[in-house]
Motif scaffolding. Structure first.
Motif, short mmCIF file in Angstrom:
data_model
loop_
_atom_site.label_atom_id
_atom_site.label_comp_id
_atom_site.label_asym_id
_atom_site.label_seq_id
_atom_site.Cartn_x
_atom_site.Cartn_y
_atom_site.Cartn_z
N GLU A 51 0.53 -1.33 0.18
CA GLU A 51 0.04 -0.03 -0.06
C GLU A 51 0.79 1.22 0.17
OE1 GLU A 51 -2.08 -3.42 1.84
OE2 GLU A 51 -0.15 -2.17 2.40
N ALA A 52 2.20 0.87 0.00
CA ALA A 52 3.05 2.18 0.03
C ALA A 52 3.13 2.97 -1.06
CB ALA A 52 4.34 1.96 0.68
N PRO A 53 3.47 4.34 -1.31
CA PRO A 53 3.95 4.85 -2.62
C PRO A 53 5.34 4.36 -3.07
CG PRO A 53 2.88 6.36 -1.33
CD PRO A 53 2.87 5.02 -0.45
N VAL A 54 5.32 4.30 -4.27
CA VAL A 54 6.50 3.56 -5.06
C VAL A 54 6.85 2.28 -4.91
CG1 VAL A 54 7.78 5.83 -4.64
CG2 VAL A 54 8.60 3.95 -3.31
N SER A 55 6.03 1.45 -4.36
CA SER A 55 5.95 -0.01 -4.00
C SER A 55 5.84 -0.42 -5.78
CB SER A 55 5.38 -0.63 -3.21
OG SER A 55 3.90 -0.30 -3.40
N ALA A 56 4.93 0.38 -6.44
CA ALA A 56 4.75 -0.25 -7.91
C ALA A 56 6.26 -0.20 -8.63
CB ALA A 56 3.61 0.43 -8.59
N ALA A 57 6.95 0.94 -8.37
CA ALA A 57 8.17 1.08 -9.17
C ALA A 57 9.00 -0.39 -9.06
CB ALA A 57 9.11 2.11 -8.55
N TYR A 58 8.96 -0.94 -8.18
CA TYR A 58 10.03 -2.16 -8.08
C TYR A 58 9.32 -3.38 -8.75
CZ TYR A 58 12.27 0.40 -4.43
OH TYR A 58 12.94 1.39 -3.67
N ALA A 59 8.14 -3.37 -8.93
CA ALA A 59 7.39 -4.41 -9.59
C ALA A 59 7.43 -4.02 -11.21
CB ALA A 59 5.73 -4.45 -9.38
N LEU A 60 7.45 -2.97 -11.71
CA LEU A 60 7.38 -2.30 -13.12
C LEU A 60 8.99 -2.46 -13.56
CD1 LEU A 60 5.58 1.02 -12.97
CD2 LEU A 60 4.83 -1.26 -13.95
N VAL A 61 9.93 -2.34 -12.85
CA VAL A 61 11.29 -2.26 -13.19
C VAL A 61 11.68 -3.87 -13.08
CG1 VAL A 61 13.78 -2.03 -12.37
CG2 VAL A 61 12.12 -0.09 -12.12
N LEU A 62 11.39 -4.77 -12.16
CA LEU A 62 11.87 -5.92 -12.21
C LEU A 62 10.79 -6.87 -13.44
CD1 LEU A 62 12.17 -6.63 -8.41
CD2 LEU A 62 14.21 -6.55 -10.24
N ALA A 63 9.68 -6.50 -13.27
CA ALA A 63 9.05 -7.30 -14.45
C ALA A 63 9.16 -7.00 -15.90
CB ALA A 63 7.35 -6.99 -14.27
N THR A 64 9.71 -5.73 -16.07
CA THR A 64 10.26 -5.33 -17.50
C THR A 64 11.71 -5.90 -17.68
OG1 THR A 64 9.30 -3.09 -17.12
CG2 THR A 64 10.91 -3.21 -18.64
N SER A 65 12.53 -5.84 -16.61
CA SER A 65 13.78 -6.65 -16.72
C SER A 65 13.68 -8.00 -17.21
CB SER A 65 14.68 -6.63 -15.48
OG SER A 65 14.01 -7.34 -14.46
N ALA A 66 12.65 -8.75 -16.62
CA ALA A 66 12.42 -10.25 -17.19
C ALA A 66 12.30 -10.26 -18.74
CB ALA A 66 11.15 -10.62 -16.35
N HIS A 67 11.70 -9.43 -19.42
CA HIS A 67 11.65 -9.57 -20.95
C HIS A 67 12.84 -8.68 -21.42
CE1 HIS A 67 7.79 -10.96 -19.74
NE2 HIS A 67 7.34 -9.68 -19.08
N ALA A 68 13.52 -7.75 -20.84
CA ALA A 68 14.27 -6.83 -21.54
C ALA A 68 15.63 -7.51 -21.33
CB ALA A 68 14.50 -5.35 -20.92
N VAL A 69 16.10 -8.07 -20.23
CA VAL A 69 17.35 -8.55 -20.18
C VAL A 69 17.46 -9.93 -19.59
CG1 VAL A 69 18.65 -6.25 -19.93
CG2 VAL A 69 17.79 -7.60 -17.96
N GLY A 70 16.26 -10.46 -18.89
CA GLY A 70 16.00 -11.69 -18.19
C GLY A 70 16.65 -11.69 -16.97
N TRP A 71 16.35 -12.76 -16.11
CA TRP A 71 16.72 -12.76 -14.75
C TRP A 71 17.90 -13.97 -14.65
CZ3 TRP A 71 12.53 -12.50 -10.47
CH2 TRP A 71 11.93 -11.26 -10.46
N PRO A 72 19.18 -13.80 -14.79
CA PRO A 72 20.15 -14.76 -14.96
C PRO A 72 20.85 -14.69 -13.63
CG PRO A 72 21.07 -12.66 -15.86
CD PRO A 72 19.61 -12.18 -15.39
N MET A 73 21.87 -15.99 -13.53
CA MET A 73 22.48 -16.18 -12.30
C MET A 73 23.92 -16.66 -13.00
SD MET A 73 21.34 -19.94 -11.61
CE MET A 73 19.87 -20.01 -11.85
N PRO A 74 24.95 -16.37 -12.21
CA PRO A 74 26.36 -16.64 -12.79
C PRO A 74 26.67 -18.09 -12.44
CG PRO A 74 26.75 -15.46 -10.72
CD PRO A 74 25.00 -15.54 -11.12
N ARG A 75 27.11 -18.80 -13.55
CA ARG A 75 27.52 -20.36 -13.24
C ARG A 75 28.52 -20.28 -12.08
NH1 ARG A 75 26.09 -24.29 -16.34
NH2 ARG A 75 25.78 -23.16 -17.96
N GLY A 76 28.27 -21.10 -10.96
CA GLY A 76 29.20 -21.30 -10.18
C GLY A 76 28.98 -20.41 -9.06
#
Length: 475
Positions: free
Chosen positions: A192-217
């Motif tokens: 319910e806090a202002p700007v909490s939507a920002a994190y959802a928008l950035v992270l959801a967008t990043s899933a399509h723009a650059v992916g959610w990778p991990m470094p091997r090892g």
């Protein structure tokens, strides 16, 4: 006398290393000092449970690293970093035995959302198109005027909203709303806090723009690569040395501190005025985390089989349930059904565990400084969506909020974000200032996640602090 070329960076997290590399690339003589025996801060890996099982001690999935302007300049691949991209960015299982899966492909994700698919494409699509200018604007201090005003204006119109409200405005169905709530909960704010939507928008967008990778090892590979780059530039690194006073560096031209406001006040002592110390003391911290690392005999037996396509899982059911959980943690209460963030890296990186075995970690949010053991409730949430999970557990390692701070003093009260990132402290970290990386002390700068843009493995706090230091040093 201070050496005109010598710079000291205290702390070897991604921000401290980013600052050191930026300064070394500018021809400065750089020394990094780390209190721990291992380098990396929030970007470390260790055998926490049994031999052969590699666990990331904090960060594990790195969309902001591959999006970061600083990391885009780093030759990480030449120093052993190989990004592993799971087939899906993240998944959100539901009680009916299905899951919402967020794919790399925007259209495929929309298809998973049924009647809300078109709404999701309308919401996220423009941000995917604007992703590079958007990250250039948001991963740094507030610029006046902004370099990309149209991209920022389009983002800000919705980013300032509470996530719970935007989810209800944008989507009609429970599945899409639940998915949006899960990704918004990364903010560690009440939904319910202002700007909490920002994190959802950035992270959801990043899933399509650059992916959610991990470094091997393991995430340690990122820190190790940055250290190799720094040493290649002539930088020096010292571990196992805890800095207690800035007086230890009287010969340095500049000191960059990858530490929080409390540590800055302690190290500076009487050098700081009482009014500035008081302002540092007003810096607020958010909820802590309780984290469990698991060694498993086999893969997690999800009811929704599609959960095996994602490394990151959001466990919390509906929007309403997640909102209740996050509201409790911020309000000083413990939830009986907390939102749980789970990562299962060994499904996609077999080097993390012995043959046939697996690793996973999960954490929930809880009141800052809590000493409560959340093992049972976290495992109950996993079992809810993966019956038989407990039978897979060979060993576990737990670290509560207080232990998190003992492990990394920047995590005050277990807050892994380096301070609450609400509407008041997103860009005004550690206090309101047009020069947030500077301090009243000449040549002393703050470069930790307690400065803009805040938490996450992106190195941009250190990068921006180093740029400020270079300008003030005349280079």
């Amino acid at each position: 006398m201070a050496d005109r070329n010598k710079v000291v960076t205290v702390g070897s997290g991604p921000n401290g290393l980013a600052a050191a590399i930026t300064l070394a690339r500018a021809g400065r003589s750089v020394q990094v000092i780390e209190a721990s025996d291992t380098l990396g801060g929030g970007c470390r890996s260790a055998a926490l449970t049994q031999p052969g099982f590699i666990h990331d001690t904090c960060s594990a999935i790195h969309p902001l690293a591959v999006a970061s302007p600083f990391f885009r300049e780093m030759p990480l691949a030449e120093h052993g970093v190989e990004w592993v991209y799971p087939p899906a960015a993240f998944a959100h299982p539901l009680d009916d035995g299905t899951a919402v899966v967020v794919e790399r492909d925007l259209a495929a994700t929309a298809a998973n959302l049924g009647p809300d698919g078109a709404a999701y494409q309308r919401l996220i699509g423009p941000y995917v198109h604007d992703f590079t200018p958007l990250t250039d604007e948001t991963l740094g201090p507030l610029r006046i005027p902004p370099r990309h005003p149209f991209a920022l204006a389009r983002f800000g119109a919705l980013a300032l909203l509470p996530a719970a409200i935007l989810a209800k405005i944008a989507f009609r169905g429970k599945r899409a709303r639940a998915m949006f709530a899960g990704v918004a909960a990364h903010s560690m704010l009440p939904l319910e806090a202002p700007v909490s939507a920002a994190y959802a928008l950035v992270l959801a967008t990043s899933a399509h723009a650059v992916g959610w990778p991990m470094p091997r090892g393991g995430s340690q590979r990122i820190a190790d690569a940055l250290v190799e780059i720094l040493r290649g530039l002539g930088g020096e690194v010292e571990t196992g040395r805890r800095v207690t006073s800035l007086d230890e560096f009287s010969d340095a031209r500049a000191i960059l501190l990858d530490v929080g406001p409390r540590q800055l006040a302690s190290m500076a002592g009487e050098r700081l005025s009482e009014s500035y110390r008081r302002r540092l003391g007003q810096f607020r911290y958010g909820p802590g985390v309780f984290k469990i690392d698991f060694a498993l005999s086999g893969p997690i037996p999800w009811k929704a089989k599609e959960c095996a396509r994602a490394a990151t899982l959001h466990l919390g059911g509906t929007l309403e349930e997640i909102a209740t959980s996050e509201r409790a943690a911020s309000g000083g209460r413990h939830s009986d059904r907390p939102f749980v963030l789970l990562v299962q890296p060994s499904l996609f990186d077999p080097s993390r565990a012995p043959a046939g075995k697996h690793t996973a970690w999960a954490y929930c949010h809880l009141p800052n400084g809590s000493t409560k053991d959340m093992t049972a409730v976290i495992e109950a949430q996993i079992e809810r969506f993966a019956p038989g999970f407990r039978d897979c557990v060979i060993a576990r390692h737990t670290r509560g909020a207080v232990e998190m701070e003992a492990y990394n003093p920047n995590y005050v009260g277990g807050d892994i974000m380096g301070g609450a990132q609400d509407i008041w402290q997103t860009f005004t970290r550690p206090m309101f200032s047009l020069r947030p990386y500077t301090t009243p002390l000449k040549g002393v700068y703050l470069c930790s996640s307690s400065t803009p843009p805040g938490g996450g493995v992106h190195g941009m706090c250190g990068y921006h602090a180093a740029k400020v230091a270079l300008r003030e040093m005349g280079g």
